[in-house]
Design a protein around this motif. Structure first.
Motif, PDB file in Angstrom:
ATOM      1  N   ASP A 171     -10.362   0.235  -0.105  1.00 16.81           N
ATOM      2  CA  ASP A 171     -10.334   1.130  -1.254  1.00 16.81           C
ATOM      3  C   ASP A 171     -11.740   1.278  -1.836  1.00 16.81           C
ATOM      4  O   ASP A 171     -12.727   0.798  -1.251  1.00 16.81           O
ATOM      5  CB  ASP A 171      -9.340   0.636  -2.313  1.00 16.81           C
ATOM      6  N   LEU A 213      -7.025  -2.605   2.253  1.00 11.68           N
ATOM      7  CA  LEU A 213      -5.684  -2.048   2.115  1.00 11.68           C
ATOM      8  C   LEU A 213      -4.852  -2.347   3.357  1.00 11.68           C
ATOM      9  O   LEU A 213      -3.631  -2.496   3.270  1.00 11.68           O
ATOM     10  CB  LEU A 213      -5.768  -0.529   1.892  1.00 11.68           C
ATOM     11  N   TRP A 217       0.854  -1.196   0.000  1.00 12.72           N
ATOM     12  CA  TRP A 217       0.000   0.000   0.000  1.00 12.72           C
ATOM     13  C   TRP A 217       0.885   1.240   0.000  1.00 12.72           C
ATOM     14  O   TRP A 217       1.675   1.454   0.915  1.00 12.72           O
ATOM     15  CB  TRP A 217      -0.894  -0.043   1.239  1.00 12.72           C
ATOM     16  N   ILE A 269       0.649   3.585   6.440  1.00 11.30           N
ATOM     17  CA  ILE A 269       1.607   3.284   5.369  1.00 11.30           C
ATOM     18  C   ILE A 269       3.046   3.410   5.880  1.00 11.30           C
ATOM     19  O   ILE A 269       3.931   2.618   5.533  1.00 11.30           O
ATOM     20  CB  ILE A 269       1.373   4.210   4.159  1.00 11.30           C
TER      21      ILE A 269
END
Length: 628
Positions: A145, A151, A45, A102
């Motif tokens: 998403d 994700l 991701w 992330i």
């Protein structure tokens, strides 16, 4: 082989098998663990804007219940599906939270044992899989998403407290990827993963820009009473207040008392005055009202509120209002609603007028993140410790043009009126001008002499002198003639007799002063702009410029007023559309700060022991909350 020998052999075999199982159990190479340190948990991701929904599941150990909170992009708008799709300020919030996930990197690999999940608080909050009583349950964050594909699914566990048992908050958390056993230590701030509804929305209830924009306040004082199977209203008084901004003071614009439900005009007693400090506090606290939660109104009620129509003509609307602590009385006034917690009307400088009705108390389960004493809250299920008392609020907004000061327009200047008046047509002047020549009619005989008038024609020289005098008199009287009064024919001088005048007899030259006064010093047409005409032109030009200045200023004032009215109407509509769909909940603490009754804001000028009150009574009681 004896029985004992068989038993020993069986145990020995089992022991050997156990040792072999332990020895042969797959182990993660140490190098692999070391290789994860410093690496992101979610390697595939990359784009935080790909996140289109975020769901957060939490577990309440006191009630053994899983609670879900979700924000998502629905029809192009961020909203809170878990709260009836209430509009959310979530786009930036979600992107920041997604970026944190992330960038989440492994600091340490802590454990691979499933049995350690309780210890580190990373048990998945799955109501189907949880055993009762469940402990060590973490917070599950799921990001999807636009196609609903995962994700990230991360379980956030306990804090890694510093050595020595310090209570200092730490950003170090035990975490694990859902569906995997491995537990990691990572640095993650959890405030972006809040399950508090106000953290994801615009929590400003009224949208007041500044509390000093409040210019008017109206408070109704009444009690709701149970009358058999119905709720009745016992009205006491209404008080309308105005705030004077330059003087920073409050005044009573109208005070109404009710006796047997009949209104009578009243005034403050001589020894009473307004409590300015309490009024200012209430005004300031109104601008700080925060939304704690929301509940949807029935669609028919919401649609009628948006269109400013009567909303009492269907049973669903009436039942919805009554269940929230609002009593409609359409038989008295088509749109009047009385509330369990009272009401007030707030007027703003921009013309927006709020009506705020405070309904009943709603007891909601307190989020464990909100508990001041988390340890106590986790151990007790008592309502006094595990619930929040929140007040239901029913708000409407409308535009009131009287709240905007109307422009003061300056009257246009007018030309000065002249003193001369034109005589009526066909009517001779009341008397001849002072400069009119004498009539040519022969004079009557003088009574003293008794002689008859001399009817002989004058000599040529005498005739010329007479005619010259007549001409001078006529020229001297010319300005008066220009003023509009025409000389009657009988008053005109006789024409000179050319036959009687001698060629050599010329009239003497007029003196300079006389010539200037008579206007015969120049030839006709020589002075095209006499001083009087120039002065008049200058005055007309100045008047025209002044009129244009006043017209421009008046137009500016009117345009500003019209723009303010238009803006106020638009603002009121936006607010009313937002309020129409929802009942709002505010904390009981906020309610107590803003709701004031006449007894709270009127005080004695000189308090005396045993002195009576204002006679206006307490704030409304709440018959919907018995025993609370």
């Amino acid at each position: 082989m004896t029985e004992s020998t068989k038993t020993i052999s069986t145990v020995a075999v089992a022991a050997v098998l156990l040792v072999l199982a332990i020895v042969s159990r797959p182990k993660l190479p140490y190098a692999e663990k070391e290789g994860e340190i410093g690496q992101p948990l979610f390697t595939e991701w990359k784009d935080p804007t790909a996140a289109k929904s975020m769901e957060i599941a939490t577990f309440d150990e006191a009630t053994q219940a899983v609670r879900n909170f979700k924000v998502a992009l629905v029809d192009g708008k961020w909203c809170v599906p878990s709260h009836g799709n209430y509009p959310a300020n979530a786009e930036d919030h979600v992107v920041k939270a997604a970026s944190d996930l992330i960038n989440l990197k492994v600091i340490e690999v802590v454990s691979d044992a499933q049995g350690s999940h309780e210890t580190y608080g990373v048990v998945e909050p799955d109501p189907v899989k949880l055993r009762q009583p469940a402990v060590g349950v973490g917070k599950l964050v799921t990001v999807k998403d636009k196609d609903g594909k995962d994700l990230a699914r991360l379980i956030i566990g306990k804090e890694d407290k510093p050595a020595g048992g310090s209570e200092t908050s730490s950003s170090l958390r035990f975490v694990r990827r859902a569906g995997q056993d491995r537990v990691y230590k990572a640095a993650l701030a959890t405030d972006l993963f809040s399950t508090k509804f106000p953290d994801w929305i615009d929590s400003d209830l009224l949208g007041l820009k500044q509390h000093w924009d409040i210019t008017k306040l109206q408070i109704r004082d009444y009690n709701l009473e149970e009358r058999g199977q119905e709720i009745g209203v016992a009205r006491k008084s209404d008080i309308a207040l105005e705030y004077n901004d330059p003087k920073a003071s409050w005044t009573v614009s109208k005070l109404t008392d009710y006796k047997n439900d009949k209104p009578t005009e009243a005034k403050l007693a001589a020894d009473e005055e307004l409590d300015t400090a309490k009024l200012n506090d209430a005004k300031m606290n109104l601008s700080g009202l925060k939304i704690a939660d929301v509940k949807r109104k029935p669609a028919p009620l919401a649609e009628k509120l948006k269109k400013n129509k009567t909303f009492f003509d269907d049973a669903e609307s009436q039942d919805s209002l009554a269940n929230k602590g609002f009593v409609p009385l359409p038989e008295k006034k088509p749109t009047d609603v009385f509330s369990a917690g009272g009401d007030m009307t707030v007027g703003m400088k921009d013309g927006v007028e709020y009506t705020i009705r405070f309904g009943g108390v709603d007891l909601t389960l307190r989020d464990k993140d909100d508990a001041k004493d988390k340890k106590t809250a986790a151990k007790s299920a008592d309502d006094q410790k595990r619930t929040n008392a929140e007040r239901v609020v029913f708000v409407t907004a409308r535009f009131n043009e009287d709240l905007i000061a109307k422009p003061t327009l300056e009257p246009l200047p007018e030309a000065k009126k002249t003193d001369e008046k034109k005589p009526d047509a066909g009517k001779a002047p009341d008397k001849a001008p002072a400069t009119s020549p004498a009539p040519t009619k022969p004079p009557a005989a003088s009574p003293a002499s008794g002689k008859a008038p001399d009817n002989k024609a004058p000599s040529a020289k005498k005739s010329a002198e007479i005619n010259r005098g007549d001409m001078l008199l006529a020229l001297a009287d010319e300005p008066a003639a220009k003023g509009g009064a025409k000389q009657p024919e009988a008053a005109q001088p006789a024409a000179p007799n050319p036959a009687a005048a001698k060629p050599d007899d010329k009239p003497p030259a007029a003196k300079p002063a006389e010539s200037k006064a008579a206007g015969d010093g120049k030839k006709p047409g020589a002075d095209k702009n006499p001083p009087s005409d120039i002065k008049r032109a200058d005055e007309e030009k100045a008047l025209d410029e002044q009129r244009k200045r006043v017209e421009t200023e008046n137009k500016r004032k009117q345009d500003e007023y019209d723009a303010s009215v238009k803006k106020g109407k638009e603002h009121a509509k936006q607010l009313n559309d937002r309020f129409a769909d929802w009942y709002f909940l505010i904390s009981d603490e906020d309610y107590k700060k803003v709701h004031v009754g006449p007894a709270d804001i009127i005080k004695k000028k000189t308090p005396a022991e045993g002195a009576g009150g204002s006679g206006l009574g307490p704030v409304p009681t709440d018959p919907f909350q018995k025993g609370k």
